[in-house]
Design an enzyme around this catalytic site. Sequence first.
Site, PDB file in Angstrom:
ATOM      1  N   SER A 535     -33.250  25.286  10.330  1.00  0.00           N
ATOM      2  CA  SER A 535     -32.418  24.089  10.395  1.00  0.00           C
ATOM      3  C   SER A 535     -30.987  24.498  10.761  1.00  0.00           C
ATOM      4  O   SER A 535     -30.775  25.109  11.805  1.00  0.00           O
ATOM      5  CB  SER A 535     -32.488  23.325   9.076  1.00  0.00           C
ATOM      6  OG  SER A 535     -31.910  22.054   9.202  1.00  0.00           O
ATOM      7  N   HIS A 650     -39.795  18.361   8.978  1.00  0.00           N
ATOM      8  CA  HIS A 650     -38.710  19.334   9.014  1.00  0.00           C
ATOM      9  C   HIS A 650     -39.034  20.576   8.191  1.00  0.00           C
ATOM     10  O   HIS A 650     -38.448  21.637   8.414  1.00  0.00           O
ATOM     11  CB  HIS A 650     -37.416  18.688   8.510  1.00  0.00           C
ATOM     12  CG  HIS A 650     -36.196  19.527   8.770  1.00  0.00           C
ATOM     13  ND1 HIS A 650     -35.889  20.017  10.023  1.00  0.00           N
ATOM     14  CD2 HIS A 650     -35.226  19.978   7.938  1.00  0.00           C
ATOM     15  CE1 HIS A 650     -34.772  20.715   9.954  1.00  0.00           C
ATOM     16  NE2 HIS A 650     -34.360  20.718   8.705  1.00  0.00           N
TER      17      HIS A 650
END
Length: 675
Positions: A535, A650
């Site tokens: 991320s 994610h």
Amino acid sequence: MNDPHLWLEAVEDEAALAWVRQRNAEAEAELAAGDGFADLEAGLLAIHDSDQQIPMPTRHGAWYYNFWRDAEHPRGIWRRTRPDEYRREEPVWHTVVDLDALNEEEDENWVWHGVEFLRPDHPRVLIALSRGGADADVTREFDLETGSFVTDGFLRPESKGRLTWRDENSVYLVADLGPGTVNRAGYARTARIWHRGTTMSEAETVFEGPEDNAGYGIYAGRDRTPGHERDHLLQYLDSRDARLHLADGQGRFVPLDAPDSAIKHLHREWLLLELRDDWTVGETTHPAGSLLVTRLDDFQAGDRHLTTLFTPTDTAALSDVTFTRNHILLTVLTDVASALTIATPVDGGWRLRPHDGVPALGTIHAAAVDDETSDEVWLVVTDFVTPTSLLLADLGSDAAPEPLKAEPSFFEHEGLSVSQRFATSADGTRVPYFLVGQRDLELDGSNPTLLYGYGGFEISLTPAYAPSVGKGWLERGGVYVVANIRGGGEYGPRWHQAALRENRHRAYEDFAAVARDLISTGVTTAARLGVRGGSNGGLLTGNMLTQYPELFGAVVIQVPLLDMRRYSQLLAGASWMGEYGDPEVEDDWAFIQTFSPYHLVDDQRAYPPALLLTSTRDDRVHPGHARKMMARLQEAGKDVLYFENIEGGHGGAADNRQRAHMEALYLQFLWDRLG
């Protein structure tokens, strides 16, 4: 910049998916076919599926609830047991929802996203389910007594929103209801009251945020604590700041006159403010990082008498605040190690006392068992080499916490030691990092070393037992390092704000300083130093690849941001402009482009081997970042592999098998390149 790889941003486009499948096949052929991969993956899966892991509980009424995945239940079961039964070595659990059975019945790929109860003991709950692990999810009403979803019950359609209870027959609805109902970042921007027996279109709008807002949307809810009932609403302004609104009893939400940047806590009669910026009240300036408390009614009436419960120092920062019926538990990081303080209101003031029992280089996470009726807290204690344990403590008692559960050793940790070191960054700042390795580690540069970091959004990386890293890296002789660079929250707001926007380079300089320190002290060499991040950490490692390639022998980049020219136009990207800046503003792009890895790729520069990992179902950080970076690096003739999990969101994986496979891929890659 003309972007020849823009077509890869079309997530479900057949041509793009064909390209993904080809890249996946190449990575699988090189990594998964290697010697030892199957054993590595099987060992990791055995850890994730182990029934020896702690079933972390939450309490509702007379039951302890837990969500659990194992080999028999890959998508998981939501289950419950009685408190006394939970204390048994092998408690008997009652399954409430079986996701695997539900998926088969409905021909879906649901991933658990959580549940909301209606206090004190309402038999119906709101369950959030995500397709494939995406952030967008649905909410469905479920009856605990019948064990089934409620026919014609509350049902929120798929979007980045939520349902929260007001009472037995009404909810707050935050959802994408068509054009004009989401903000720039794709989050719902209206809050509505939806009554049972009416259609969603009839729900009354009670709050509406601006369409150009780039925050995480809205949360609306009702506090049902007896004697302190109130409706409240949080309007997220960006990735950090949020405005608290309280219902005035006449159908309006009125903003609280407190700094948007402060974290606001409401508990019973108390208002607590965690300051992220200095705040001057009267003649007193409260420094960023302080925790202040006052009575909410007094504050709303204009009284600004505030009591300070915590003041930061150069080495200590507030990490968390936990409420029980009569106490407030403060978790403080001192040079990234946890300590606990109990705050209790007494005689018009507050009494502070320490709570002992935390390991020297460890972390403790606290959660209230029931903050309305009890002073009990769950304490999860962890460090890098000691298996995680769960304790039950009563903040109103001097008795030692009761050990409830402990994990076994999932990897061989005999002979391992943990030390904390400090590197010096380019501007002279001392940057802490933890090193885990053999006690008799030879400082001859021969050690394969994995350096991990994040450095963003005020998120702290604290010591934690990581069985996958232990099994797949430490047990095989590798050294593991966690860097506490600026941009994180390890030293409070100042540590975060030191690396925002035009100062982003400081996070990367800090990380490079840790790498250099590992090399200069003989722990490893550049050829044997690998790096991993996901991320915002993927942006970090992307910058290590393009800006500091000489320091590393291998780079793993997971679910990353990489194209910082377009990040704010992709999915939730607009909500992070407070962190990175707005690339549509010329002055901002002038500094953003200096840390945009996609634009920093140099065809003529030598790069270490790289592995990019992402997920098709990631609807937070667009998979186009990783796809386009792969194409650009491949175009430049670099040594690079790519794997995109079709599910996972994610987090990168939707179940334990996918998780073990992704972990095995990056670990095999690192051993192949560094070992």
